[in-house]
Design a protein around this motif. Structure first.
Motif, mmCIF file in Angstrom:
data_model
loop_
_atom_site.group_PDB
_atom_site.id
_atom_site.type_symbol
_atom_site.label_atom_id
_atom_site.label_comp_id
_atom_site.label_asym_id
_atom_site.label_seq_id
_atom_site.Cartn_x
_atom_site.Cartn_y
_atom_site.Cartn_z
ATOM 1 N N GLU A 27 0.842 -1.203 0.000
ATOM 2 C CA GLU A 27 0.000 0.000 0.000
ATOM 3 C C GLU A 27 0.880 1.257 0.000
ATOM 4 O OE1 GLU A 27 -3.266 -0.436 -0.392
ATOM 5 O OE2 GLU A 27 -3.514 1.742 -0.513
ATOM 6 N N ILE A 28 1.977 1.204 0.750
ATOM 7 C CA ILE A 28 2.887 2.363 0.804
ATOM 8 C C ILE A 28 3.497 2.591 -0.586
ATOM 9 C CG2 ILE A 28 5.097 3.205 1.746
ATOM 10 C CD1 ILE A 28 4.399 1.736 4.366
ATOM 11 N N ALA A 29 3.900 1.504 -1.246
ATOM 12 C CA ALA A 29 4.515 1.638 -2.580
ATOM 13 C C ALA A 29 3.519 2.298 -3.544
ATOM 14 C CB ALA A 29 4.941 0.265 -3.079
ATOM 15 N N ASP A 30 2.259 1.861 -3.490
ATOM 16 C CA ASP A 30 1.225 2.459 -4.359
ATOM 17 C C ASP A 30 1.053 3.936 -4.046
ATOM 18 O OD1 ASP A 30 0.737 0.146 -5.595
ATOM 19 O OD2 ASP A 30 -1.340 -0.116 -4.889
ATOM 20 N N ARG A 31 1.052 4.235 -2.763
ATOM 21 C CA ARG A 31 0.800 5.622 -2.343
ATOM 22 C C ARG A 31 1.939 6.539 -2.800
ATOM 23 N NH1 ARG A 31 -3.275 6.454 1.350
ATOM 24 N NH2 ARG A 31 -3.759 4.299 0.854
ATOM 25 N N ARG A 32 3.155 6.011 -2.837
ATOM 26 C CA ARG A 32 4.291 6.843 -3.274
ATOM 27 C C ARG A 32 4.159 7.225 -4.750
ATOM 28 N NH1 ARG A 32 8.482 4.129 0.568
ATOM 29 N NH2 ARG A 32 8.530 5.772 2.131
ATOM 30 N N ARG A 33 3.387 6.402 -5.494
ATOM 31 C CA ARG A 33 3.206 6.703 -6.922
ATOM 32 C C ARG A 33 1.909 7.477 -7.168
ATOM 33 N NH1 ARG A 33 5.102 1.210 -7.313
ATOM 34 N NH2 ARG A 33 2.959 0.502 -7.285
ATOM 35 N N VAL A 93 3.406 10.386 3.512
ATOM 36 C CA VAL A 93 4.143 10.217 2.254
ATOM 37 C C VAL A 93 4.342 11.590 1.605
ATOM 38 C CG1 VAL A 93 4.020 9.229 -0.070
ATOM 39 C CG2 VAL A 93 3.456 7.823 1.899
ATOM 40 N N ALA A 94 3.299 12.424 1.627
ATOM 41 C CA ALA A 94 3.425 13.764 1.039
ATOM 42 C C ALA A 94 4.483 14.579 1.769
ATOM 43 C CB ALA A 94 2.077 14.484 1.079
ATOM 44 N N SER A 95 4.469 14.522 3.092
ATOM 45 C CA SER A 95 5.422 15.357 3.831
ATOM 46 C C SER A 95 6.845 14.828 3.667
ATOM 47 C CB SER A 95 5.034 15.500 5.302
ATOM 48 O OG SER A 95 5.448 14.381 6.014
ATOM 49 N N GLU A 96 6.985 13.525 3.498
ATOM 50 C CA GLU A 96 8.353 13.020 3.336
ATOM 51 C C GLU A 96 8.892 13.332 1.939
ATOM 52 O OE1 GLU A 96 7.951 8.308 2.130
ATOM 53 O OE2 GLU A 96 8.924 8.871 3.979
ATOM 54 N N GLN A 97 7.966 13.473 0.955
ATOM 55 C CA GLN A 97 8.441 13.836 -0.384
ATOM 56 C C GLN A 97 9.043 15.238 -0.388
ATOM 57 O OE1 GLN A 97 5.064 12.933 -2.896
ATOM 58 N NE2 GLN A 97 5.638 10.760 -3.049
ATOM 59 N N GLU A 98 8.584 16.055 0.544
ATOM 60 C CA GLU A 98 9.134 17.413 0.647
ATOM 61 C C GLU A 98 10.342 17.458 1.574
ATOM 62 O OE1 GLU A 98 5.785 19.612 2.044
ATOM 63 O OE2 GLU A 98 4.665 19.053 0.253
#
Ligand code: HEM
Length: 466
Positions: free
Chosen positions: A227-233, A248-253
């Protein structure tokens, strides 16, 4: 000498007025027996110790040596709000083997600043206002579940409450649907219900039962990882309100993204901690209510009345009164890292301190007629904050407390609006240990005597129902 004395008596609150004394005694029976009684007959054993030794006593155990147990709100306050350099929990969570269930890298195993930092990152969706946005969703989940209950035949409420609580926490934490989430829904209660002995005694992890458990747990982890892998995409991350998307959004930043393993551990902690206690507490609410027809009648009158603020307050008070009499988690613990004092007693570094919520909740010192189930006390009486501690306290207070309170009163309302109950037996159910929680011994067995008419999701006025 003065320096040494000062160190011995360093207190998280004001300096103690009198020199600290040795803690009073506790039971004299062998440590092994005390360990077993703590593990399996906890409620009754602590009650007996409280009656015999008062608000502060020492239990001796095989695994953890002396445990300093307090039943005094002032001490409880000191433990919860004292310096996190002195009162710590992370290391003890590992000693309890909880890392075997949820993995070792979440906030549960941290202390001090790293603990504060991780809580800060996940706390927004658990704030009171954010939690209230979920009321409609929770009510819908509950209504769907109530529709499956049989009429006229006794059945256990606990599995149904578990189903509701799992669906609620999955929506809030993962916020998705589909085959993978259905699988997760199936597997989560099995992950939460790990065999108890191997958690505490690592040698027992060689047994086949534990191996089977590990396979189930690892399947749960695999589903969350996918689920995490899907969410990262995922393209619409910023529009999603669930905790996983938010992280996931906050870690992308961020320039320091969380590792997959740590993110899985955190998700698993929230999913496991977020369903079992709520399901148990919800079951206790009905186990108590069907045996207290006067309280049930007052709740129904309030639901029929025209004072929504009072109705909401009474529902909330009913949840609180259940948590007071049946606190779900009986003990909260802290490892004392530096010598300190509690209630004027010396506590050495390395000691384990526990606060006993059921005993303080049922003490006549703090509650009038404590054995009575009387929700109105939470509307009228002046209750000491640290005499009512079902969610623990201080920086480690239950992260999901706001969610749990809203969830329970929403489910309570949804159920009362849809069905009438009769108890399957008149005798109350015994609190039975299931890991760290105490569940109703018969799974809160009730009989739905009849369904109430509901139109467009809204309950019809009482005259129509009667
Ligand atoms: C009636 C339901 C619940 C009860 C009675 C309950 C009770 C507790 C208690 C007593 C603690 C230990 C606090 C301390 O040591 O001071 C705790 C911790 C925790 N609870 Fe709950 N809980 C409930 C529901 C939830 C829910 C819905 C969540 C949602 C995620 C949740 C997540 C957590 C977490 C993450 C911790 C660890 C906090 C930390 O160490 O910082 N709980 N809970």
């Amino acid at each position: 000498l003065t320096g040494e004395l000062e160190q011995m008596t360093t207190s998280p609150t004001a300096d103690p007025p009198a020199p600290a004394t040795e803690p009073p005694p506790g039971p004299k029976i062998p440590a092994l027996l005390q360990t077993v009684l703590m593990g399996y007959g906890m409620g009754g054993f602590l009650d007996r110790c409280h009656r015999r030794y008062g608000d502060f006593f020492v239990v001796r155990t095989v695994m953890w040596g002396k445990i300093y147990v307090t039943v005094a709100p002032d001490d409880i306050k000191s433990v919860f709000t004292g310096s996190t350099d002195t009162f710590r929990f992370g290391e003890h969570a590992r000693e309890l083997g909880v890392d075997q269930i949820v993995g070792p890298q979440s906030l549960l195993f941290l202390d001090g600043e790293p603990h504060r930092e991780q809580r800060r990152r996940v706390s927004a969706p658990f704030q009171a206002k954010a939690v209230r946005d979920n009321i409609g969703t929770i009510a819908d989940i509950a209504a769907e579940e109530v529709a499956t209950w049989p009429v006229g035949t006794p059945f256990q409420l606990l599995p149904h409450m578990r189903e509701i609580a799992i669906q609620v926490i999955l929506r809030i934490v993962i916020g998705a649907s589909g085959e993978r989430i259905d699988q997760l829904r199936e597997i989560l209660p099995k992950v939460a219900n790990s065999p108890r002995v191997p958690m505490l005694f690592p040698p027992a992890r060689k047994l086949p039962g534990w191996r089977r458990y590990e396979r189930v747990r690892d399947e749960g982890r695999r589903l969350i990882t996918a689920e995490i892998a899907d969410r990262r995409r995922c393209a619409d991350l910023s529009e999603r309100t669930d905790i996983l998307s938010m992280l996931v959004a906050s870690e992308q930043e961020s320039d320091q993204p969380m590792e997959d393993g740590a993110l899985v551990d955190l998700m698993l902690l929230l999913l496991v901690a977020g369903h079992e206690s709520s399901a148990t507490a919800l079951s206790w609410i009905f186990e108590r209510l069907v045996r207290c027809p006067d309280v049930l009648a007052r709740l129904r009158d309030a639901l029929d009345g025209d004072d929504p603020a009072y109705t909401e307050a009474l529902l909330d008070a009913t949840v609180r009164e259940t948590l007071r009499l049946r606190p779900v988690i009986l003990l909260t613990s802290r490892r004392v890292r530096r010598p300190t004092t509690l209630g004027g007693h010396r506590i050495p570094a390395g000691a384990l301190v526990m606060t006993a919520s059921a005993q303080v909740h049922q003490s006549p010192k703090w509650f009038d007629q404590p054995e009575r189930f009387r929700p109105e006390r939470f509307l009228t009486d002046d209750i000491d904050t640290h005499a009512f501690v079902p969610f623990g306290g201080g920086p480690r207070r239950c992260l999901g407390a706001n969610l749990a309170m809203v969830e329970m009163s929403t489910v309570l309302r949804a159920v009362l609006e849809r069905v009438e109950f009769a108890p399957a037996t008149t005798r109350g159910e015994r609190p039975a240990p299931r890991h760290v929680t105490l569940t109703p011994s018969e799974g809160a067995t009730v009989t739905v005597s009849r369904r109430l008419p509901v139109r467009d999701g809204v309950r019809c006025p009482r005259e129509v129902g009667h």
